[in-house]
Design a protein around this motif. Structure first.
Motif, PDB file in Angstrom:
ATOM      1  N   ASP A   3      -3.511   5.189  -1.268  1.00  0.00           N
ATOM      2  CA  ASP A   3      -3.852   6.557  -1.674  1.00  0.00           C
ATOM      3  C   ASP A   3      -3.763   6.691  -3.187  1.00  0.00           C
ATOM      4  O   ASP A   3      -4.581   7.361  -3.811  1.00  0.00           O
ATOM      5  CB  ASP A   3      -2.920   7.576  -1.016  1.00  0.00           C
ATOM      6  N   THR A   4      -2.714   6.076  -3.769  1.00  0.00           N
ATOM      7  CA  THR A   4      -2.544   6.081  -5.219  1.00  0.00           C
ATOM      8  C   THR A   4      -2.100   4.708  -5.684  1.00  0.00           C
ATOM      9  O   THR A   4      -1.489   3.953  -4.921  1.00  0.00           O
ATOM     10  CB  THR A   4      -1.492   7.117  -5.687  1.00  0.00           C
ATOM     11  N   VAL A   5      -2.419   4.405  -6.946  1.00  0.00           N
ATOM     12  CA  VAL A   5      -1.979   3.164  -7.586  1.00  0.00           C
ATOM     13  C   VAL A   5      -1.367   3.527  -8.932  1.00  0.00           C
ATOM     14  O   VAL A   5      -1.526   4.643  -9.421  1.00  0.00           O
ATOM     15  CB  VAL A   5      -3.142   2.165  -7.768  1.00  0.00           C
ATOM     16  N   PHE A   6      -0.685   2.564  -9.511  1.00  0.00           N
ATOM     17  CA  PHE A   6      -0.016   2.750 -10.796  1.00  0.00           C
ATOM     18  C   PHE A   6      -0.634   1.801 -11.812  1.00  0.00           C
ATOM     19  O   PHE A   6      -0.796   0.616 -11.527  1.00  0.00           O
ATOM     20  CB  PHE A   6       1.477   2.431 -10.675  1.00  0.00           C
ATOM     21  N   VAL A   7      -0.959   2.322 -12.991  1.00  0.00           N
ATOM     22  CA  VAL A   7      -1.427   1.489 -14.101  1.00  0.00           C
ATOM     23  C   VAL A   7      -0.685   1.940 -15.353  1.00  0.00           C
ATOM     24  O   VAL A   7      -0.128   3.039 -15.396  1.00  0.00           O
ATOM     25  CB  VAL A   7      -2.958   1.585 -14.323  1.00  0.00           C
ATOM     26  N   SER A   8      -0.715   1.107 -16.371  1.00  0.00           N
ATOM     27  CA  SER A   8      -0.066   1.479 -17.621  1.00  0.00           C
ATOM     28  C   SER A   8      -0.688   2.761 -18.161  1.00  0.00           C
ATOM     29  O   SER A   8      -1.905   2.934 -18.140  1.00  0.00           O
ATOM     30  CB  SER A   8      -0.223   0.363 -18.660  1.00  0.00           C
ATOM     31  N   ALA A   9       0.178   3.629 -18.657  1.00  0.00           N
ATOM     32  CA  ALA A   9      -0.296   4.879 -19.251  1.00  0.00           C
ATOM     33  C   ALA A   9      -0.520   4.731 -20.747  1.00  0.00           C
ATOM     34  O   ALA A   9      -0.905   5.685 -21.415  1.00  0.00           O
ATOM     35  CB  ALA A   9       0.694   6.004 -18.976  1.00  0.00           C
ATOM     36  N   GLY A  10      -0.282   3.526 -21.275  1.00  0.00           N
ATOM     37  CA  GLY A  10      -0.583   3.294 -22.682  1.00  0.00           C
ATOM     38  C   GLY A  10       0.579   2.873 -23.553  1.00  0.00           C
ATOM     39  O   GLY A  10       0.434   2.732 -24.758  1.00  0.00           O
ATOM     40  N   LYS A  15      11.525  -0.707 -11.385  1.00  0.00           N
ATOM     41  CA  LYS A  15      12.195   0.450 -11.986  1.00  0.00           C
ATOM     42  C   LYS A  15      11.690   1.796 -11.481  1.00  0.00           C
ATOM     43  O   LYS A  15      12.427   2.763 -11.502  1.00  0.00           O
ATOM     44  CB  LYS A  15      12.124   0.364 -13.502  1.00  0.00           C
ATOM     45  N   ILE A  16      10.433   1.855 -11.028  1.00  0.00           N
ATOM     46  CA  ILE A  16       9.972   3.129 -10.470  1.00  0.00           C
ATOM     47  C   ILE A  16      10.053   3.133  -8.949  1.00  0.00           C
ATOM     48  O   ILE A  16       9.784   4.147  -8.316  1.00  0.00           O
ATOM     49  CB  ILE A  16       8.568   3.542 -10.974  1.00  0.00           C
ATOM     50  N   GLY A  17      10.453   1.996  -8.373  1.00  0.00           N
ATOM     51  CA  GLY A  17      10.743   1.934  -6.946  1.00  0.00           C
ATOM     52  C   GLY A  17       9.537   1.971  -6.021  1.00  0.00           C
ATOM     53  O   GLY A  17       9.551   2.686  -5.018  1.00  0.00           O
ATOM     54  N   VAL A  18       8.488   1.208  -6.356  1.00  0.00           N
ATOM     55  CA  VAL A  18       7.309   1.127  -5.484  1.00  0.00           C
ATOM     56  C   VAL A  18       6.976  -0.334  -5.185  1.00  0.00           C
ATOM     57  O   VAL A  18       7.424  -1.235  -5.887  1.00  0.00           O
ATOM     58  CB  VAL A  18       6.069   1.823  -6.101  1.00  0.00           C
ATOM     59  N   GLN A  19       6.160  -0.538  -4.130  1.00  0.00           N
ATOM     60  CA  GLN A  19       5.740  -1.898  -3.788  1.00  0.00           C
ATOM     61  C   GLN A  19       4.978  -2.483  -4.975  1.00  0.00           C
ATOM     62  O   GLN A  19       4.082  -1.825  -5.518  1.00  0.00           O
ATOM     63  CB  GLN A  19       4.754  -1.932  -2.623  1.00  0.00           C
ATOM     64  N   PRO A  20       5.278  -3.718  -5.350  1.00  0.00           N
ATOM     65  CA  PRO A  20       4.570  -4.341  -6.474  1.00  0.00           C
ATOM     66  C   PRO A  20       3.043  -4.385  -6.288  1.00  0.00           C
ATOM     67  O   PRO A  20       2.307  -4.303  -7.263  1.00  0.00           O
ATOM     68  CB  PRO A  20       5.156  -5.749  -6.535  1.00  0.00           C
ATOM     69  N   SER A  21       2.577  -4.455  -5.053  1.00  0.00           N
ATOM     70  CA  SER A  21       1.124  -4.524  -4.819  1.00  0.00           C
ATOM     71  C   SER A  21       0.398  -3.226  -5.174  1.00  0.00           C
ATOM     72  O   SER A  21      -0.827  -3.210  -5.291  1.00  0.00           O
ATOM     73  CB  SER A  21       0.834  -4.900  -3.363  1.00  0.00           C
ATOM     74  N   ARG A  22       1.151  -2.141  -5.403  1.00  0.00           N
ATOM     75  CA  ARG A  22       0.549  -0.861  -5.819  1.00  0.00           C
ATOM     76  C   ARG A  22       0.528  -0.701  -7.332  1.00  0.00           C
ATOM     77  O   ARG A  22      -0.071   0.245  -7.857  1.00  0.00           O
ATOM     78  CB  ARG A  22       1.324   0.322  -5.225  1.00  0.00           C
ATOM     79  N   PRO A  65      -3.532  -6.341  -9.086  1.00  0.00           N
ATOM     80  CA  PRO A  65      -2.110  -6.114  -8.758  1.00  0.00           C
ATOM     81  C   PRO A  65      -1.222  -7.058  -9.566  1.00  0.00           C
ATOM     82  O   PRO A  65      -1.620  -8.193  -9.864  1.00  0.00           O
ATOM     83  CB  PRO A  65      -2.012  -6.452  -7.268  1.00  0.00           C
ATOM     84  N   VAL A  66      -0.027  -6.590  -9.894  1.00  0.00           N
ATOM     85  CA  VAL A  66       0.895  -7.435 -10.661  1.00  0.00           C
ATOM     86  C   VAL A  66       1.330  -8.656  -9.853  1.00  0.00           C
ATOM     87  O   VAL A  66       1.814  -9.621 -10.412  1.00  0.00           O
ATOM     88  CB  VAL A  66       2.133  -6.655 -11.161  1.00  0.00           C
ATOM     89  N   THR A  67       1.107  -8.623  -8.550  1.00  0.00           N
ATOM     90  CA  THR A  67       1.476  -9.733  -7.676  1.00  0.00           C
ATOM     91  C   THR A  67       0.393 -10.804  -7.625  1.00  0.00           C
ATOM     92  O   THR A  67       0.563 -11.816  -6.947  1.00  0.00           O
ATOM     93  CB  THR A  67       1.707  -9.214  -6.243  1.00  0.00           C
ATOM     94  N   ALA A  68      -0.728 -10.584  -8.306  1.00  0.00           N
ATOM     95  CA  ALA A  68      -1.867 -11.501  -8.215  1.00  0.00           C
ATOM     96  C   ALA A  68      -2.251 -12.060  -9.579  1.00  0.00           C
ATOM     97  O   ALA A  68      -1.836 -11.555 -10.619  1.00  0.00           O
ATOM     98  CB  ALA A  68      -3.060 -10.766  -7.615  1.00  0.00           C
TER      99      ALA A  68
END
Length: 156
Positions: free
Chosen positions: A122-129, A36-43, A63-66
């Motif tokens: 350079d950046t990763v995505f994690v849940s913001a809560g 939904k945010i349009g990024v590689q799942p490994s990020r 990673p959500v892929t692992a």
């Protein structure tokens, strides 16, 4: 605002917030977020809380892929065994509901271990809560805010 976002702001950490409409029927929160945010799942990294030796809670960010290696996180936390923590214990200690657990701004700061693959971005995505809300930040800032250590956590 969530405690995770507030923690990043208070520390003056550069970050971006990504919000999307969460589908309650989604089988994987992380895969849904990546799509939904349009990024590689490994990020996109998921926050998993484990019980080490049946008592101490610790956080694995992978990673959500692992899959998280229970042996590796147990060893990282200086324990013998690890298992997924009881959802009620997770909510009590972090202040977050399952599917929306952030490694940032937890009610009680838990030992945190971040998969070393995060360092290749350079950046990763994690849940913001909360479900449907991700925070994007540099892996080094994630480690700084959580007191986390980088190490191999993925299951072979």
């Amino acid at each position: 605002m969530t405690p995770g976002i507030n923690a990043a702001r208070k520390a003056k950490i550069e970050h971006d917030i990504h919000e999307y409409d969460h589908d309650p029927g989604s089988e994987s929160y992380g895969s849904e977020a990546a799509e939904k945010i349009g990024v590689q799942p490994s990020r996109v990294f998921k926050t998993l809380v484990v019980a080490v030796d049946g008592k101490e809670l610790a956080v694995g960010v992978v990673p959500v892929t692992a899959m998280l290696s229970m042996k590796r996180i147990a060893r990282a936390a200086h324990g013998k065994k690890a298992a997924m923590a009881d959802p009620e214990a997770v909510q009590r200690s972090t202040g977050y509901v399952m599917g929306g657990v952030s490694p940032l701004g937890q009610k009680r700061r838990l030992k945190t271990f971040i998969d070393s693959s995060a360092q290749s971005y350079d950046t990763v995505f994690v849940s913001a809560g909360r479900r449907g809300l991700e925070i994007e930040l540099a892996p080094s800032d994630l480690a700084k805010l959580t007191g986390g250590q980088f190490m191999e956590l993925q299951q072979d």
